[in-house]
Design a protein around this motif. Sequence first.
Motif, short mmCIF file in Angstrom:
data_model
loop_
_atom_site.label_atom_id
_atom_site.label_comp_id
_atom_site.label_asym_id
_atom_site.label_seq_id
_atom_site.Cartn_x
_atom_site.Cartn_y
_atom_site.Cartn_z
N SER A 1 0.83 -1.22 0.00
CA SER A 1 0.00 0.00 0.00
C SER A 1 0.86 1.27 0.00
O SER A 1 0.42 2.32 0.49
CB SER A 1 -0.94 0.01 1.22
N ARG A 2 2.04 1.17 -0.57
CA ARG A 2 2.89 2.36 -0.71
C ARG A 2 2.71 2.89 -2.12
O ARG A 2 3.55 2.74 -3.01
CB ARG A 2 4.34 1.99 -0.40
N TRP A 3 1.55 3.51 -2.34
CA TRP A 3 1.09 3.86 -3.68
C TRP A 3 1.94 4.95 -4.33
O TRP A 3 2.12 4.93 -5.56
CB TRP A 3 -0.38 4.28 -3.63
N GLU A 4 2.45 5.87 -3.54
CA GLU A 4 3.25 6.95 -4.11
C GLU A 4 4.54 6.41 -4.72
O GLU A 4 4.94 6.79 -5.83
CB GLU A 4 3.56 8.00 -3.04
N GLU A 5 5.22 5.50 -3.96
CA GLU A 5 6.44 4.89 -4.50
C GLU A 5 6.14 4.06 -5.75
O GLU A 5 6.92 4.06 -6.71
CB GLU A 5 7.11 4.01 -3.44
N ALA A 6 5.01 3.35 -5.74
CA ALA A 6 4.63 2.57 -6.91
C ALA A 6 4.42 3.47 -8.13
O ALA A 6 4.85 3.15 -9.24
CB ALA A 6 3.36 1.76 -6.62
N ALA A 7 3.76 4.60 -7.89
CA ALA A 7 3.52 5.56 -8.98
C ALA A 7 4.83 6.13 -9.50
O ALA A 7 5.00 6.35 -10.71
CB ALA A 7 2.59 6.67 -8.51
N ASN A 8 5.79 6.38 -8.60
CA ASN A 8 7.10 6.91 -9.01
C ASN A 8 7.83 5.93 -9.93
O ASN A 8 8.46 6.35 -10.91
CB ASN A 8 7.96 7.20 -7.78
N ILE A 9 7.74 4.66 -9.59
CA ILE A 9 8.38 3.64 -10.44
C ILE A 9 7.76 3.64 -11.84
O ILE A 9 8.47 3.58 -12.85
CB ILE A 9 8.26 2.24 -9.81
N LYS A 10 6.45 3.73 -11.91
CA LYS A 10 5.77 3.73 -13.22
C LYS A 10 6.14 4.97 -14.02
O LYS A 10 6.32 4.90 -15.24
CB LYS A 10 4.27 3.63 -13.01
N ARG A 11 6.26 6.12 -13.33
CA ARG A 11 6.67 7.34 -14.03
C ARG A 11 8.10 7.21 -14.55
O ARG A 11 8.42 7.66 -15.65
CB ARG A 11 6.55 8.55 -13.09
N MET A 12 8.95 6.57 -13.75
CA MET A 12 10.34 6.34 -14.18
C MET A 12 10.38 5.47 -15.44
O MET A 12 11.15 5.73 -16.37
CB MET A 12 11.12 5.67 -13.05
N MET A 13 9.53 4.44 -15.47
CA MET A 13 9.46 3.57 -16.65
C MET A 13 9.07 4.37 -17.89
O MET A 13 9.70 4.25 -18.95
CB MET A 13 8.45 2.44 -16.43
N ARG A 14 8.02 5.18 -17.74
CA ARG A 14 7.56 5.97 -18.89
C ARG A 14 8.64 6.95 -19.34
O ARG A 14 8.87 7.15 -20.54
CB ARG A 14 6.28 6.72 -18.53
#
Length: 722
Positions: A564-577
């Motif tokens: 449930s660490r959604w902000e870190e998960a979102a950061n990883i996805k942004r890094m991928m993009r």
Amino acid sequence: MQCMYPFQVQTFRNLLKVCIAQRDLITGKTLHALYFKSLIPPSTYLSNHFTLLYSKCGSLHSAQTSFHLTQHPNVFSYNTLINAYAKHSLIHLAHQLFDEIPQPDIVSYNTLIAAYADRGECGPVLRLFEEVRELDLGLDGFTLSGVITACGDDVGLVRQLHCFVVMCGYDGYASVNNAVLACYSRKGFFNEAKRVFREMGEGGVRDEVSWNAMIVACGQHREGLEAVGLFIEMVRKGLKVDMFTMASVLNAFTCVKDLVGGMQFHGMMVKSGFHGNSHVGSGLIDLYSKCAGGMVECRKVFEEICAPDLVLWNTMISGFSQYEDLSEDGLWCFQEMQRKGFRPDDCSFVCVTSACSNLSSPSVGKQVHALAIKSDISYNRISVDNALVAMYSRCGNVQDARKVFDTMTQHNTVSLNSMIAGYAQHGVEAESLRLFELMLQKDIAPNSITFISVLSACAHTGKVEEGQKYFNMMKEKFGIEPEAEHFSCMIDLLGRAGKLREAERIIETMPFNPGSIEWASLLGACRKHGNVELAVKAANEFLRLEPYNAAPYVMLSNMYASASRWEEAANIKRMMRGRGVKKKPGCSWIEIDKKVHVFVAEDTSHPMIKEIHLYMEELLRKMKQAGYVPDIRWALVNAEEIERNERERRLLNHSEKLAVAFGLISTEEGVPILIVKNLRICGDCHNAIKHISAITGREITVRDTHRFHCFKEGQCSCRDYW
């Protein structure tokens, strides 16, 4: 009818010799017809040469007929037909005919020894060798090179034969030294091979074959620069550079994965006119298929070959089979080869069976198996059977794999490796380790691949102590240096058991720099046990080595989401993009009635999707009654943004669940089904399919990227240790 004059008979003989040299079967048959019409006086010499003509042209039946029509056969007559039988891998007929020779000569023995040597049969060759010495027929280079080649798998015996060669003065034969050199190199004794080559140079007995053999040896031992240096020296010395030399240099580039050097060498071959040669073309296709990451260049090379031979077709099939997404092209190539009039040999079947393994297509695999049986392959049958064992295992049918294994007349290291790996992947670790112990009892030497399978079996079942014992055994008992794959297995073994710090210590103390394989193993273990901090370290190291590989991004993002660490998960996805890295979309497929059906999550494209959804809803109701609780953590979405019902719905539409539902409604009750997934199965699907197997009474096998999960009566073969 009047016979020809002597000068006309001589002309006839010369014409026949030309037909043999040029493999001109049509003209040769015309001459044979004239011979039968008694225009030429009966002659054992001519009869022998007609037998030789048919043998050279591959017409075995005509060669047999010609031999049997010879009025007074001599030893040359027998030798010619023995050689024809050997070329057609009819070794039993060759030996029967050999036994009929009134007084066999050294050529008779050499021909039969060479036939057995081609099959790698050491026992019969040694008996023939003993007879030659007892009869004092006079050994020559052909005899000894055949004996050494036949005994090539026993390096101790090769050493003894090498001593015999030197002591008796036969080291003046280039062919004998070439055989010794090749055997030493193949068994890993590179320094001995170099010493033989050096001594040949000092004794002045090197030929072009010697140089080619040494270049191949350099390639086998990843000495690419030395191989190129030898080629340059050949050119400087004015030695004849032929297609075998070119292919040997290409093999060296392939072994060391030097694509740039190989491409430069390709350019040189184009200038010298070798690029259209079928033998060289096989080397180029092997280089590009293994080093270029695809088959585009291979297709171009293949199209430039004017007359592709069977070896070239086999190399193309092998190239396609190395890539899972191109395996269907491999099957097409196999079919096209047959349409062009080529009959598959042992290598063809090994390559196409590998393609079937990649596709996990039981129906196609069984068709290939049936064709192999009908083809009655007499040469190298063990390699075909080994490939079939691996194919059935990878298609989720370890029972049929064992049937093939049990019906084999002989086993080698590869046979046992295939069966051990099959059991390990299916979670039957007890049988896997039992086979390994049997292997040791039978004195069949394990190799590095054997230990990868054994360590994998221990890792999948949590046998930490046994795994450490086998890991230590590699070097202490068998002298096998652990490679990256073995360390990866040990990291996986310790990591799955929750010993993450010990797994990390292995990475830190390895004798070479860890690669992405080791960090991926540690990252997977961190995901299993929820150790985010260590996972971040492993993912960063992985990304340092392979910044455009999507796996570490996805695994780390999923770990953050599960916690449930959604902000870190979102950061990883942004890094991928931001880096342009794309995740491979997950999909599952199933073969029904020889047709493959592919599903993705939230699939709406399948023509029976409505029936699948209705069946899944009914199944879900029964599953919940049986105690199933959807694990909504695997929905990997923010609980604050999406309600529980929607997360459960998304779980229900995972690709593997859709494929299972379709398989159940498309097959009769009691029929086992096989699902293949291109990613790892999710935890909720694993739990759900256990319940489905109990409710429906079906055996359901799911092959993901890591292993087979065989579900039966509410249990999985992995025992939830995955």
